[in-house]
Design a protein around this motif. Structure first.
Motif, PDB file in Angstrom:
ATOM      1  N   TYR A 203       0.821  -1.209   0.000  1.00  0.00           N
ATOM      2  CA  TYR A 203       0.000   0.000   0.000  1.00  0.00           C
ATOM      3  C   TYR A 203       0.857   1.262   0.000  1.00  0.00           C
ATOM      4  CZ  TYR A 203       0.622   2.014   4.644  1.00  0.00           C
ATOM      5  OH  TYR A 203       1.152   2.650   5.730  1.00  0.00           O
ATOM      6  N   LYS A 204       2.144   1.139   0.416  1.00  0.00           N
ATOM      7  CA  LYS A 204       3.018   2.316   0.471  1.00  0.00           C
ATOM      8  C   LYS A 204       3.736   2.566  -0.850  1.00  0.00           C
ATOM      9  CE  LYS A 204       5.622   3.190   4.004  1.00  0.00           C
ATOM     10  NZ  LYS A 204       6.616   2.989   5.091  1.00  0.00           N
TER      11      LYS A 204
ATOM     12  N   PRO B 144       4.114 -11.449  -4.332  1.00  0.00           N
ATOM     13  CA  PRO B 144       3.878 -12.798  -4.884  1.00  0.00           C
ATOM     14  C   PRO B 144       2.596 -13.452  -4.375  1.00  0.00           C
ATOM     15  CG  PRO B 144       6.150 -12.556  -4.130  1.00  0.00           C
ATOM     16  CD  PRO B 144       5.407 -11.353  -3.630  1.00  0.00           C
ATOM     17  N   ASP B 145       1.910 -14.149  -5.271  1.00  0.00           N
ATOM     18  CA  ASP B 145       0.654 -14.814  -4.913  1.00  0.00           C
ATOM     19  C   ASP B 145       0.848 -15.869  -3.834  1.00  0.00           C
ATOM     20  OD1 ASP B 145      -0.661 -13.305  -6.802  1.00  0.00           O
ATOM     21  OD2 ASP B 145      -0.725 -14.885  -8.315  1.00  0.00           O
ATOM     22  N   ASP B 146       1.946 -16.647  -3.922  1.00  0.00           N
ATOM     23  CA  ASP B 146       2.123 -17.741  -2.964  1.00  0.00           C
ATOM     24  C   ASP B 146       2.321 -17.213  -1.553  1.00  0.00           C
ATOM     25  OD1 ASP B 146       4.597 -16.671  -3.735  1.00  0.00           O
ATOM     26  OD2 ASP B 146       5.675 -18.550  -3.341  1.00  0.00           O
ATOM     27  N   LEU B 147       3.047 -16.100  -1.426  1.00  0.00           N
ATOM     28  CA  LEU B 147       3.246 -15.522  -0.094  1.00  0.00           C
ATOM     29  C   LEU B 147       1.956 -14.888   0.431  1.00  0.00           C
ATOM     30  CD1 LEU B 147       6.802 -13.891  -0.410  1.00  0.00           C
ATOM     31  CD2 LEU B 147       6.163 -16.124   0.534  1.00  0.00           C
TER      32      LEU B 147
ATOM     33  N   GLU C 187      -1.617 -13.935   9.218  1.00  0.00           N
ATOM     34  CA  GLU C 187      -0.514 -13.023   9.512  1.00  0.00           C
ATOM     35  C   GLU C 187      -0.448 -11.909   8.465  1.00  0.00           C
ATOM     36  OE1 GLU C 187       1.284 -13.213  12.218  1.00  0.00           O
ATOM     37  OE2 GLU C 187       0.277 -15.053  12.878  1.00  0.00           O
ATOM     38  N   VAL C 188       0.022 -10.744   8.869  1.00  0.00           N
ATOM     39  CA  VAL C 188       0.116  -9.608   7.961  1.00  0.00           C
ATOM     40  C   VAL C 188       1.343  -9.761   7.064  1.00  0.00           C
ATOM     41  CG1 VAL C 188       0.345  -7.098   7.765  1.00  0.00           C
ATOM     42  CG2 VAL C 188      -0.974  -8.099   9.663  1.00  0.00           C
ATOM     43  N   PRO C 189       1.178  -9.704   5.746  1.00  0.00           N
ATOM     44  CA  PRO C 189       2.335  -9.739   4.846  1.00  0.00           C
ATOM     45  C   PRO C 189       2.905  -8.327   4.673  1.00  0.00           C
ATOM     46  CG  PRO C 189       0.324  -9.775   3.559  1.00  0.00           C
ATOM     47  CD  PRO C 189      -0.098  -9.737   5.009  1.00  0.00           C
ATOM     48  N   TYR C 190       4.221  -8.234   4.680  1.00  0.00           N
ATOM     49  CA  TYR C 190       4.862  -6.921   4.521  1.00  0.00           C
ATOM     50  C   TYR C 190       5.695  -6.891   3.248  1.00  0.00           C
ATOM     51  CZ  TYR C 190       3.377  -5.622   9.198  1.00  0.00           C
ATOM     52  OH  TYR C 190       2.624  -5.316  10.302  1.00  0.00           O
ATOM     53  N   CYS C 191       5.850  -5.702   2.706  1.00  0.00           N
ATOM     54  CA  CYS C 191       6.555  -5.478   1.457  1.00  0.00           C
ATOM     55  C   CYS C 191       7.962  -6.069   1.504  1.00  0.00           C
ATOM     56  CB  CYS C 191       6.621  -3.978   1.169  1.00  0.00           C
ATOM     57  SG  CYS C 191       7.378  -3.558  -0.407  1.00  0.00           S
ATOM     58  N   LEU C 192       8.391  -6.646   0.380  1.00  0.00           N
ATOM     59  CA  LEU C 192       9.712  -7.271   0.296  1.00  0.00           C
ATOM     60  C   LEU C 192      10.782  -6.289  -0.167  1.00  0.00           C
ATOM     61  CD1 LEU C 192       8.665 -10.626  -1.431  1.00  0.00           C
ATOM     62  CD2 LEU C 192       8.986 -10.188   1.027  1.00  0.00           C
ATOM     63  N   GLU C 193      10.368  -5.086  -0.582  1.00  0.00           N
ATOM     64  CA  GLU C 193      11.336  -4.105  -1.052  1.00  0.00           C
ATOM     65  C   GLU C 193      12.175  -3.590   0.112  1.00  0.00           C
ATOM     66  OE1 GLU C 193      11.900  -3.172  -4.267  1.00  0.00           O
ATOM     67  OE2 GLU C 193      10.495  -4.795  -4.769  1.00  0.00           O
ATOM     68  N   THR C 194      13.467  -3.462  -0.100  1.00  0.00           N
ATOM     69  CA  THR C 194      14.392  -3.005   0.940  1.00  0.00           C
ATOM     70  C   THR C 194      13.991  -1.631   1.459  1.00  0.00           C
ATOM     71  OG1 THR C 194      16.180  -4.224  -0.124  1.00  0.00           O
ATOM     72  CG2 THR C 194      16.804  -2.551   1.497  1.00  0.00           C
ATOM     73  N   GLY C 195      13.869  -1.539   2.779  1.00  0.00           N
ATOM     74  CA  GLY C 195      13.597  -0.255   3.415  1.00  0.00           C
ATOM     75  C   GLY C 195      12.146   0.185   3.395  1.00  0.00           C
TER      76      GLY C 195
ATOM     77  N   VAL D  42       1.106  -5.166   2.925  1.00  0.00           N
ATOM     78  CA  VAL D  42       0.562  -5.539   1.622  1.00  0.00           C
ATOM     79  C   VAL D  42      -0.954  -5.633   1.734  1.00  0.00           C
ATOM     80  CG1 VAL D  42       0.472  -7.374  -0.114  1.00  0.00           C
ATOM     81  CG2 VAL D  42       2.648  -6.768   0.970  1.00  0.00           C
ATOM     82  N   LYS D  43      -1.666  -5.180   0.722  1.00  0.00           N
ATOM     83  CA  LYS D  43      -3.125  -5.301   0.712  1.00  0.00           C
ATOM     84  C   LYS D  43      -3.579  -5.851  -0.625  1.00  0.00           C
ATOM     85  CE  LYS D  43      -5.867  -1.772   0.058  1.00  0.00           C
ATOM     86  NZ  LYS D  43      -6.263  -1.946  -1.359  1.00  0.00           N
TER      87      LYS D  43
END
Length: 356
Positions: free
Chosen positions: A164-165, A171-174, A183-191, A196-197
């Motif tokens: 959202y940021k 990824p769909d699997d994650l 559990e809340v998924p969080y962005c994989l981009e560094t920093g 994720v929504k």
């Protein structure tokens, strides 16, 4: 037609005589027959439909506002600032846990299309569906066979997701793993580390840009059907008002919604959406076609193994509430230590006397 005069679908009550029941149905007949005549005579070739959560309750997804059974009432144990907060982007941006706590129960992975979804597909199959606006994010109308080019998912759907940021895809699997575990998924981009929504429209976010363009389809309608919605959320709530005067509007819903029923040509079928479309299909002579199409759609919808053995909404909410209690719980030993510390502080303060 005043809304109190709207046609109402009333099942035969226990103890009601067949004669009384038949009289009730006969009193409804003229209103539905006006719609049947319009469709069969070819005067309704461009049917525009607006649907809401009520068409999916038969699939096991609770609607939002029904007392006791609706989603917002069920969220009460979470003590949200207000029920809609769980779907507001401002609340999600700092507290995404409640949304993901119920995501598994709301995910359409193993849900089957209802007879109402099949009715929409039947309209399309008969080349009568001009366009469908839906506020639902479950995609069950597509599963039933409604062509994607005939649908605007005004509030998005579950088929993809992003941060959202920074808006990076995820990824769909994650995402499936996050929904499965709550559990809340969080962005994989560094920093980044933004939550994720799914690509669904939250309160506080704009509808798809194509909405303004597609709402012009309503002006071309020679019949509009509104199903399973309270018409309380803009801008979809304004669509029935765009129908030209003299064009019939049919409401199939548990209760009166918006201004439907106020025009002479309006027809209201009050009750569940599934019962309402069956009644309309019977009057049109479509019941066999509807049943066959529904059975095919249900058989074709394969279960998503990711969500097999899904958890109920009540179980999801209870799990989150218990988790919140655990996080706030203080051990007995720690509690005694804090109490002793505060008592010592209080005794020292008394010993020193009042401040000058």
């Amino acid at each position: 037609m005043h809304w109190l005069d709207c046609q109402q679908t009333i099942p035969k009550l226990e103890g009601m005589s067949d004669q009384a029941s038949n009289h009730t149905m006969a009193s409804m007949e003229p209103e539905i027959q006006s719609i049947v005549h319009r469709i069969k005579s070819g005067k309704a070739k461009r049917i525009v439909v607006l649907t809401g959560a009520g068409i999916s309750t038969g699939a096991g997804i609770p609607d939002f506002r029904s007392p006791n059974t609706g989603l917002y009432d069920k969220l009460a144990p979470l003590r949200l600032p207000y029920p809609e907060a769980i779907f507001h982007i401002n609340y999600f941006s700092h507290t995404p846990e409640p949304f993901y706590a119920i995501a598994r129960a709301r995910h359409p992975g193993n849900l089957k299309p209802t007879v109402t979804h099949a009715f929409l597909a039947l309209l399309a199959k008969k080349n009568l569906l001009h366009f469908l606006f839906t506020r639902n994010i479950d995609g069950l109308e597509q599963d039933a066979g409604v062509p994607t080019e005939k649908v605007l998912w005004a509030h998005g759907n579950w088929k993809s997701q992003h941060c959202y940021k920074c808006k990076s895809p995820y990824p769909d699997d994650l995402m499936n793993k996050a929904i499965r575990t709550g559990e809340v998924p969080y962005c994989l981009e560094t920093g980044c580390r933004g939550a994720v929504k799914p690509n669904v429209v939250f309160f506080g976010q704009a509808l798809p840009a194509e909405f303004d363009e597609k709402e012009k389809e309503v002006l071309e309608a020679d019949l509009m059907i509104v199903m399973g919605t309270s018409l309380r959320v803009a801008p979809c709530s304004r669509l029935p008002g765009l129908v030209k005067k003299g064009i019939p509007r049919v409401l199939i819903n548990n209760e009166k919604a918006g201004d439907l029923g106020n025009r002479d040509e309006d027809v209201c079928i009050l009750g569940s959406c599934d019962d309402g479309v069956r009644q309309l299909a019977d009057a049109l002579g479509w019941r066999e076609d509807l049943t066959d199409l529904w059975n095919e759609a249900v058989a074709a919808k394969k279960d998503d193994e990711t969500f097999e053995g899904g958890t109920s909404l009540d179980e999801c909410i209870e799990k989150l509430v218990n988790g919140m209690k655990d996080k706030m719980k203080v051990s007995d030993g720690h509690k005694r230590m804090l109490e002793n510390h505060l008592n010592n502080k209080f005794e020292q303060m008394i010993a020193k006397g009042p401040a000058p």
